[in-house]
Design an enzyme around this catalytic site. Sequence first.
Site, short mmCIF file in Angstrom:
data_model
loop_
_atom_site.label_atom_id
_atom_site.label_comp_id
_atom_site.label_asym_id
_atom_site.label_seq_id
_atom_site.Cartn_x
_atom_site.Cartn_y
_atom_site.Cartn_z
N ASP B 644 0.84 -1.21 0.00
CA ASP B 644 0.00 0.00 0.00
C ASP B 644 0.87 1.26 0.00
OD1 ASP B 644 0.79 -0.60 2.52
OD2 ASP B 644 -1.18 -0.38 3.45
N ARG B 690 8.04 -1.87 6.95
CA ARG B 690 7.43 -0.73 6.27
C ARG B 690 8.43 0.41 6.11
NH1 ARG B 690 1.83 0.73 5.89
NH2 ARG B 690 0.48 -0.98 6.43
#
Lengths: 719, 734
Positions: B644, B690
């Site tokens: 994402d 991330r």
Amino acid sequence: IMCASAKYNTRGPALIPRMKTKHRIYYITLFSIVLLGLIATGMFQFWPHSIESSSDWTVEKRSVHDVPVVKLPADSPIPERGDLSCRMHTCFDVYRCGFNPKNKIKVYIYSLKKYVDEYGTLVSNTISREYNELLTAISDSEFYTDDVNRACLFVPSIDVLNQNALRIKETAQALAQLSRWDRGTNHLLFNMLPGGPPDYNTALDVPRDRALLAGGGFSTWTYRQGYDVSIPVYSPLSGEVDLPERGPGPRRYFILSSQMALHPEYRVELEALQAENGESVLILDKCTNLSDGVPAVRKRCYKNQVFDYPQVLQESTFCVVLRGARLGQAVLSDVLQAGCVPVIIADSYILPFSEVLDWKRASVVIPEEKMPEMYSILQSIPQRQIEEMQRQARWFWEAYFRSMKAIALATLQIINDRIYPYAAISYEEWNDPPAVKWSSVSNPLFLPLIPPQSQGFTAVVLTYDRVESLFRVITEVSKVPSLSKLLVVWNNQNKNPPEDSLWPKIRVPLKVVRTAENKLSNRFFPYDEIETEAVLAIDDDIIMLTSDELQFGYEVWREFPDRLVGYPGRLHLWDHEMNKWKYESEWTNEVSMVLTGAAFYHKYFNYLYTYKMPGDIKNWVDAHMNCEDIAMNFLVANVTGKSVIKVTPRKKFKCPECTAIDGLSLDQTHMVERSECINKFASVFGTMPLKVVEHRADPVLYKDDFPEKLKSFPNIGSL
Amino acid sequence: MQTRKKYIFLTFLASWLLLFFFGGDQLRRFAFLSVRKAEARRNWPRWTDRSLLKSFAEPEELQRDGDPSVLSPRERRAAWLSVHRSGRCRMETCFDFSRCERHGFKVFTYPQERGQPVSETYSKILSSIERSRYHTPNPEEACLFILSIDTLDRDHLSGQYVRDVDEKIRGFALWNGGRNHLIFNLYSGTWPSYTGELGFDIGQAMLARASSDTQSFRPGFDVSIPLFSKEHPQRGGNTGWLHQDSVPPKKKYLLVFKGKRYLTGIGSGTRNALHHIHNGQDIISLTTCKHGKDWEKHKDTRCDKDNVDYERFDYQELLHNSTFCIVPRGRRLGSFRFLEALQAACIPVLLSDGWELPFAEVIDWGRAAVVGSERLLLQIPSAVRCIHPERVLAFQQQTQFLWDAYFSSVDKIVHTTLEIIKDRLAPHRSRSRFLWNSLPGGLLVLPDFSTHLGDFPFYYLQHGYSPSQKFTAFIRVVSQAGSLSQPILRLIQAVSGSQYCAQIVVLWSCEKPPPPSGKWPQSSVPLTIVQGSRKLSQRFFPFEAIQTDAVLSLDEDTSLSTSEVDFAFLVWRSFPERIVGFPTLSHFWDPEQGRWGYTSKWTNELSIVLTAAAFYHRYYHSLFTEYLPAGLRELVDGLAACEDILMNVLVAAVTKLPPIKVTQRKQHKEGVAQQMEVEGTAGSRRFSQRQDCLNQLADWFGYMPLVSSRLRLDPVLFKDQVSVLRKKYPSLEK
């Protein structure tokens, strides 16, 4: 320096301090005008009246047969062959065109002559109907000049549209003896059917030295990019047959071929396509057994079926345009007229006006080798795109193929654009059909930029005489961190603004501008004093906005610099009973406008408001002393196509000693007037540009369960 | 004040009356005369017999434009092949299309040979190609070939000049007479004439060269590229210098030039004249004679004074502070100045006759530059002075768009070159001129996705389209449980309750087969199940099943209410090019560690919208899968929860705009917040992955594309003190 552009008045609506000197200048100019006028009158009285009788200006009424005959000696010079390396900077004399305020080239047309060789035989037909139309169109256009010395471009009247109708060597000799020929420099020849058997050259074979060629049927090898102009082959059927525009959408046939003289090899390939795909492909040919009197060119046949040409073209979505002996085909014009999407199969062909027209929007070009795949290629085009191509094809025909006039003017415009590139016509103007021009917007602030925060904003307060309230607004606004300047527009001519010492002391510069007239549009004037992009328009009674709210509003504007970002929102509604627009200020779930009593916007819109407001809206607003904010909302929405952004929750906009916006809005007559404004503006704009949305902008953490002191903008929405 | 006006008016009236009495007659006669004179212009005659004139060609002749005696099409094409060679090459004659049919457009670079010196610039070009999604290591698959020999500098006086290229090329088995080869060149020819001479036989190869001239340029075959310096960055690249749209768009100077004045030789004509337009105020044109070793030999009377003036101004400062910049030819037609001016938003005024401008095949330079004529140098000041301010503003913005889209890095220049060539292979599946010249630019628009403008999220306003009225809910299921969990059932119910929902597509990414159709909840909208793998990047695969412009991307455990979906979708329709969603993250630069960090804590900003609950345009699925190189997708597949971020980075790189956060109900937010802030190993691993992901992406793009926003969009009456009955979305306030 003379500029074609209207110079913007950068100073502002006549400001008071400059008034006196201005008056003096008025007087002086006035008297000098009167004096000059008197002198001129006197001179005319005693001038010998010879100007009038110089000649009679009757329009020539002559026949083509009466034009002078010119005999060309056999040994008269022949120009060099066309020079393939010619480009504007090597073969074109720009000095002849010069810099002129209109940015228009001047075109001269040689007078018509009849050329004969030594034995008195005609060199060519004097002039064809089409070439006469073309020259008439040039002569009637803005480009035309009858003064050979001022001309930048020369158009010979020798008709070379069809190479087969002329004698090459003699025509070349005729060109060479033109009075300003000079190796063909700055001469423009129009040719539609070049070449001849057996090898069919793709450019006119007449030796023409440096002359520019507007040719139909160039190949990439003969076309001198940026020098020659590729033009269509005109189809005289355009004038004879009226094919009304047909709405876009699927048609009876998917692919249609209507050309009569196809090379057998092509025909075999087309027939293979038909065999494979059945009835959606229609391959027509000439009719063999027509009764006498029926023109063969207006009929096409498939087996025993007879079709009317060019009407049959309207029955198909795609129409094949194959090269013949020549690359340029008149059928292209017919196909476009029918709104059929041309499938162009002619390797190396330079499409008409390809320098400016975006053919990908109106046609499909398929390499000759890929002919067998034609069906699947065309099938892969989305339906919506096909519909657009159909519209686009028709538009190209209407604008650039329809008549010799259209062809001539487009050619001259292309050359004009090369010589005055900074005034050239844009891609959109060349390519967008009127419907698209209407429904689309071209945002003047199209680049996605987030302006630097350091720039800050300029608050512009329009005031008349509410000094006390004004001072409170100034004090409040000056607390906003990003404020970089405060501008007070003093709209009261009968009263002087308070003395300098009385104004509140604030941390940023404060300027007072006095206006010449009490007009609402003064609020939107692009004052030089506004040095930031962002402008906060604020009324002198808006004291209820907190510093956080204003600062947040500025931050939101930075993310949407091309929009109006404001506090109180309003809505327009369609009143079904009255059949007109209605203004709404109630608590609604939607907004379409923000009031400029407190709104951020880009300074650019001040320019637009002051200089580009359509129709009489500006005067209307000044006369009614109302709706300047609605006008601004219309203007911005119309030019950007985007909605406004309302920021922060709704508050009661009340101020103790005055009727504030909300107070006023409740007034019934006020509402009626505002509704009237919307209807008036919608009719002037010719459309309703306002966009309705259901959202407003709040700080990310607005009303979240989170310690207030950690929020960037805690004081939002307090009453 | 009023009386004054009256006076003026009266005097005016009186004087006009006087004039009329005394000279009216003459005036009228004069006026009449001038009208007559205009009429008397010698126009083209209206022939009395014009209607009898014959047409230029009989209809028969026009329609039967065929001659059986001419060569058959096949023979003609064969004949072309032998006639139109080398200097007359075109794609039809010198390019073998059949090589591109099987495997599509694939580019092969020759392997580097030992002892083969390659300049820094050329190795950047080669690595750009290797980074491109068209690169193939297999010559069998290739459609286009790039030499490993450095051909950039073909000035034999230069140190970078590679000798005996002909001989080396002959040694390549793949050369094939240069067919389907692309040769890059920045400098050609040498003192004194600087012709296009390359010093070796290119055969049928295409040229991508700087300083192309229109006469030797083979249209539709060669590609004109810009001249760029060896410091030009490989990727990313610096942004343009225009940070604001100033109004009026004027800077301190109108027109500037600072550079060498050639005293002799090619190009000296223009460079020698530039000082004439200098006015010391708003037009600054500074020249120096100092260049080369023996400049003093040719020195003229101006030199000394000019050299002094020259030192007084700084080139960078002039670039920053001028509206227009003169870009004259140097010895060669192109110059570094061109890109410098473009980046600086200093509108280039080109004085380089016969220069085939960079990528002119697709770029409309008339929108970003003033193409002047060397011969009309002295008209330039008045010409640029007369350009409307609106046009200047548009020019400035266009320079920045073009700089950023095609020129700011070697990657962009090389990829643009490749895309131009690719577009020629299938003209019907290529980008129109409009696409190349409007945001976000040709590289980011894939004609394989669609050729219709309305299918992309970028052109709605410009063409009067609007995005589709409905959306597709796209739910990714990964849980190992064989049956459907409660949350997903609730989610399907909530989503299908939206009046804007057209269909639900479930991406079934579990090893176990999906439950039979009977087990799925009955809903009013069609539900499609797509079998997927566990690859994270697959979530953004352009599935055929997705039929609407809008995609609502969901995780199986996302909890949303129908009104949230409705409201968010309406917001998306206002911002169809952005990601519009609920939970967000924000990124920041961590100066201590010297790297990018992100936080999912509540902050006043946001720059990433999680795709667990977000609307975006389906085109981004295609961009994600086809535009991004495979390497990046592999990176995403290897890390947890990076996909994402990549999606957000991609959309931000395309739009240069932040995503949009919309109102969310509290419970939902807490759920996500909890999920994000899980303490312990799993949570922190996810966090650090991330973080890694963010940094690797910034590295690949060459800059950090993410943009922060400080706002959230709420319903107009959100939490306002007004009756709930009036509110359209009361449930969002719970």
